[in-house]
Each structure stands twice: as C-alpha cells, then as structure tokens.
Design an enzyme around this catalytic site. Structure first.
Site, PDB file in Angstrom:
ATOM      1  N   HIS A  71      67.197  46.305  37.645  1.00 13.00           N
ATOM      2  CA  HIS A  71      65.831  46.394  37.108  1.00 13.00           C
ATOM      3  C   HIS A  71      65.813  46.716  35.614  1.00 13.00           C
ATOM      4  CE1 HIS A  71      66.620  50.588  38.249  1.00 13.00           C
ATOM      5  NE2 HIS A  71      65.693  50.939  37.365  1.00 13.00           N
ATOM      6  N   ASN A 122      39.713  39.989  45.468  1.00  9.39           N
ATOM      7  CA  ASN A 122      38.303  39.868  45.789  1.00  9.39           C
ATOM      8  C   ASN A 122      37.452  40.433  44.657  1.00  9.39           C
ATOM      9  OD1 ASN A 122      35.880  41.623  46.987  1.00  9.39           O
ATOM     10  ND2 ASN A 122      36.075  39.733  48.168  1.00  9.39           N
ATOM     11  N   CYS A 155      38.418  34.553  50.638  1.00  8.82           N
ATOM     12  CA  CYS A 155      37.667  35.290  51.659  1.00  8.82           C
ATOM     13  C   CYS A 155      36.285  34.701  51.916  1.00  8.82           C
ATOM     14  CB  CYS A 155      37.529  36.754  51.244  1.00  8.82           C
ATOM     15  SG  CYS A 155      36.589  36.956  49.714  1.00  8.82           S
TER      16      CYS A 155
END
Length: 184
Positions: A71, A122, A155
C-alpha cells in the site's frame, strides 16, 4: 508513461471502472487498480486485471513482493490517485482516517500527488449532512471532486448521485496529469 492508481469501491457503477481503465490505457496511461472486497462482488477483479494488464490489489494483508510494503509502494509509483466510483462508505472512511481495507489504507498513504474522488450513490445519501461534511473534509485534504451527475439512479430515484460520465472522469485525469486526451 504516467501511472494512475484507481480505487474502485462498492457502488453499482463499479462496472464503469472497466471503461475508465480501457480509456486510460488507450491514452498511454498505466493503471494500477485497488478494489474493495465488496466491489469484487459487482465486477470481477479478473476483468480489471485483464484491462489494466496489472495485478488487482484487494487485500492489505497480502504482500506479493517481500521487498515492498504494497500500500506504500503503490503510492510511490503513482502520479495520480482517484477513487471512481467512490461509495458513501469509502468516502466516510477516507474523510475520517479509517484504514481497514486495502483501498482506505492506501488512501491514507497518498501524498504529493493529485487526489480525485468521483462519488456514486443514491441522491439522499449524497445530500445527507454527514456526506456533505465528509466531502468538505476531503476538499480540505486536497481531494478534487468530480461531481456526480443528475439522472435516473439504479434504485429508481431521480436525482444527483450517479457517477460522472466516463469521458468526464478521463478528461479530468488527463487535464490533471497534463496529458493530451487523445487515443493512441
């Protein structure tokens, strides 16, 4: 050849990472990919490995090369770091210094290179005060926001939160790297 370190988190738009990689490779940009575990349930890591021509990184506890701390060394090789798509979860982790997977741990190691974030979620999640605060934190940490677009979401809701178009993401990367945005 510049190197982009692309983080992919678990948004339904994770499949668009394949197109981002493909478009960057056509512009002679090397791509290293980090995926969250849940993003691999949306698009297989093999797909992104084949397109990037590089091993996909998913587990912070796996060190393929004993001479490297993965990393840390991924960041050292990169010219730009981007998370696209960036879910509410990964944005919250990065904004609050949580390092509990390969992507969030690597994000904490990013220094001295441009950092981009492309949210996808969303509308109501995107507008949530906690999300607004997390994006403000990321801005203060030097992240450049690639605004999500307004559209019909997976959605069924309509509003702001869909991942920016791939061409917008690729164009932003090219401009940030000062690389001509044309296919080779």
């Amino acid at each position: 050849m510049p190197t982009v370190l692309l983080g992919v988190s678990a948004s339904i738009s994770a499949y668009k990472a394949a197109d981002i990689i493909s478009q960057l490779k056509k512009r002679n940009i090397n791509v290293e990919v980090i995926m969250t575990t849940n993003s691999t349930k949306i698009i297989p890591e093999l797909t992104l490995q084949v397109l990037s021509k590089s091993r996909v990184h998913t587990d912070v506890m796996v060190e393929q090369n004993p001479m490297e701390i993965n990393h840390i060394d991924l960041v050292k090789r990169a010219d730009l770091f981007i998370v696209a798509p960036a879910s509410a979860n990964i944005i919250g982790k990065i904004a609050n210094g949580i390092a509990d997977d390969m992507l969030s741990t690597t994000a904490l190691a990013v220094h001295d290179i441009p950092k981009l974030i492309a949210p996808a979620m969303n509308t109501y999640m995107y507008q949530n005060p906690a999300m607004v605060a997390n994006l403000e934190k990321l801005d203060s940490y030097g992240y450049q926001l690639i605004e999500p677009k307004t559209s019909l979401l997976a959605c069924g809701d309509y509003g702001k939160g869909a991942l920016a178009d791939v061409d917008v993401i690729v164009d932003t990367i090219c401009k940030t790297l000062n690389v001509e945005n044309k296919e080779y």
